[in-house]
Design a protein around this motif. Structure first.
Motif, PDB file in Angstrom:
ATOM      1  N   ASP A 104       0.818  -1.205   0.000  1.00  0.00           N
ATOM      2  CA  ASP A 104       0.000   0.000   0.000  1.00  0.00           C
ATOM      3  C   ASP A 104       0.859   1.265   0.000  1.00  0.00           C
ATOM      4  OD1 ASP A 104      -2.382  -1.362  -0.080  1.00  0.00           O
ATOM      5  OD2 ASP A 104      -2.684  -1.351   2.087  1.00  0.00           O
TER       6      ASP A 104
ATOM      7  N   GLN B  59       2.196   1.772  -3.459  1.00  0.00           N
ATOM      8  CA  GLN B  59       1.137   2.291  -4.330  1.00  0.00           C
ATOM      9  C   GLN B  59       0.879   3.768  -4.058  1.00  0.00           C
ATOM     10  OE1 GLN B  59      -2.147  -0.548  -3.669  1.00  0.00           O
ATOM     11  NE2 GLN B  59      -2.016  -1.029  -5.841  1.00  0.00           N
TER      12      GLN B  59
ATOM     13  N   TYR C 162       1.446   6.219  -7.138  1.00  0.00           N
ATOM     14  CA  TYR C 162       0.194   6.567  -7.805  1.00  0.00           C
ATOM     15  C   TYR C 162      -0.568   7.722  -7.153  1.00  0.00           C
ATOM     16  CZ  TYR C 162       0.966   2.049 -10.027  1.00  0.00           C
ATOM     17  OH  TYR C 162       1.514   0.996 -10.715  1.00  0.00           O
ATOM     18  N   THR C 163      -0.359   7.957  -5.868  1.00  0.00           N
ATOM     19  CA  THR C 163      -1.180   8.961  -5.189  1.00  0.00           C
ATOM     20  C   THR C 163      -0.364  10.023  -4.455  1.00  0.00           C
ATOM     21  OG1 THR C 163      -1.348   7.641  -3.148  1.00  0.00           O
ATOM     22  CG2 THR C 163      -3.017   7.255  -4.830  1.00  0.00           C
TER      23      THR C 163
ATOM     24  N   THR D  16      -8.903   5.041  -1.993  1.00  0.00           N
ATOM     25  CA  THR D  16      -8.181   5.043  -3.264  1.00  0.00           C
ATOM     26  C   THR D  16      -7.413   3.745  -3.458  1.00  0.00           C
ATOM     27  OG1 THR D  16      -7.924   7.450  -3.118  1.00  0.00           O
ATOM     28  CG2 THR D  16      -6.498   6.279  -4.661  1.00  0.00           C
ATOM     29  N   LEU D  17      -6.736   3.295  -2.408  1.00  0.00           N
ATOM     30  CA  LEU D  17      -5.981   2.044  -2.482  1.00  0.00           C
ATOM     31  C   LEU D  17      -6.901   0.854  -2.696  1.00  0.00           C
ATOM     32  CD1 LEU D  17      -3.445   2.704   0.408  1.00  0.00           C
ATOM     33  CD2 LEU D  17      -2.961   2.719  -2.046  1.00  0.00           C
TER      34      LEU D  17
ATOM     35  N   TYR E 260      -7.891   0.698  -6.290  1.00  0.00           N
ATOM     36  CA  TYR E 260      -6.815   0.101  -7.087  1.00  0.00           C
ATOM     37  C   TYR E 260      -6.823  -1.422  -6.951  1.00  0.00           C
ATOM     38  CZ  TYR E 260      -4.355   4.397  -8.421  1.00  0.00           C
ATOM     39  OH  TYR E 260      -4.018   5.592  -8.991  1.00  0.00           O
ATOM     40  N   ASP E 261      -7.022  -1.914  -5.722  1.00  0.00           N
ATOM     41  CA  ASP E 261      -7.050  -3.361  -5.495  1.00  0.00           C
ATOM     42  C   ASP E 261      -8.174  -4.021  -6.281  1.00  0.00           C
ATOM     43  OD1 ASP E 261      -4.886  -3.169  -3.848  1.00  0.00           O
ATOM     44  OD2 ASP E 261      -5.981  -3.488  -1.970  1.00  0.00           O
TER      45      ASP E 261
ATOM     46  N   ASN F   8      -9.818  -2.801  -8.947  1.00  0.00           N
ATOM     47  CA  ASN F   8      -9.654  -2.666 -10.393  1.00  0.00           C
ATOM     48  C   ASN F   8      -8.579  -3.596 -10.943  1.00  0.00           C
ATOM     49  OD1 ASN F   8     -11.649  -0.709 -10.575  1.00  0.00           O
ATOM     50  ND2 ASN F   8     -10.224   0.992 -10.326  1.00  0.00           N
ATOM     51  N   SER F   9      -7.553  -3.881 -10.139  1.00  0.00           N
ATOM     52  CA  SER F   9      -6.464  -4.761 -10.579  1.00  0.00           C
ATOM     53  C   SER F   9      -6.734  -6.222 -10.246  1.00  0.00           C
ATOM     54  CB  SER F   9      -5.144  -4.330  -9.928  1.00  0.00           C
ATOM     55  OG  SER F   9      -5.194  -4.500  -8.516  1.00  0.00           O
TER      56      SER F   9
END
Length: 213
Positions: free
Chosen positions: A8, A11, A15-16, A55-56, A59-60, A62-63
């Motif tokens: 995390d 990421q 990404y953030t 947000t994390l 991402y989890d 969507n991936s």
């Protein structure tokens, strides 16, 4: 758990990190806002940092990490717990940035009272935690796509509340945090908030994986 937290953090950095930069900018703008006694931008900075767990988690999902994690030697308690620990870390970071901004404002303008400090730190903590209390359980239960509509609603409600607090010219804060009881109120509210945060944590564990069924 350590591996999940490292994932995390990586990421967040790749990404953030723009969110961290935006929060720092908001805190800096808040220093100048404190010249007039307004802490709006500091509150907004805390709110920005508070969206890290959601947000994390997005991402989890969507991936498809939620599916991959079934093959990892981790429990659902650890998977959920990593997001809530990130939320607590975001609160700690927002409090540190707020204290630095308040200290700078006091050096520049001399307008920061003990009551304003207590109120600002309390409000920043609440805004950092509140969204996660509500949205993380909903995301685990219904998925990010459905939970984001509640997220938008929360943004609107919080914006209205912050606008009311700012437009009241301190009257609202004075009624919530009396001069001789501000520390007691802070402790009570923080304990209640952390208790609700723990309850939200347990609810997320119970609902983990429901959105995939």
């Amino acid at each position: 758990m350590k591996g999940l937290l490292l994932k995390d953090v990586y990421q967040m950095w790749y990404y953030t990190r723009v969110i961290i930069l935006a929060a720092v900018v908001m805190m800096l703008v808040g220093v100048f806002g404190m010249k007039e006694g307004s802490n709006f931008f500091m509150l907004y900075g805390g709110f920005l940092l508070g969206i890290f767990p959601m947000t994390l988690l997005a991402y989890d999902q969507n991936s498809r990490f939620s599916a991959y994690s079934a093959a990892l030697p981790v429990t659902k308690e650890q998977l959920v717990g990593s997001k809530y620990l990130i939320g607590l870390g975001a609160m700690a970071l927002s409090e540190l940035l707020s204290m630095a901004a308040l200290a700078a404002a006091q050096l520049l303008w001399g307008t920061v009272t003990v009551q304003i400090t207590v109120a600002t730190l309390l409000q920043v903590a609440m805004l950092t935690l509140l969204g996660n209390m509500i949205l993380l359980p909903l995301t685990y239960r219904f998925g990010y796509e459905k939970a984001r509509y509640v997220y938008y609603l929360c943004i609107g409600v919080l914006a209205c509340l912050m606008g009311i607090a700012v437009s009241s010219g301190g009257i609202l804060l004075n009624s919530i945090l009396p001069a001789h009881g501000s520390l007691l109120v802070l402790v009570v509210v923080l304990v209640a908030a952390l208790a609700l945060y723990a309850l939200s944590w347990r609810l997320s564990v119970a609902w983990y994986g429901k959105a995939e069924q």
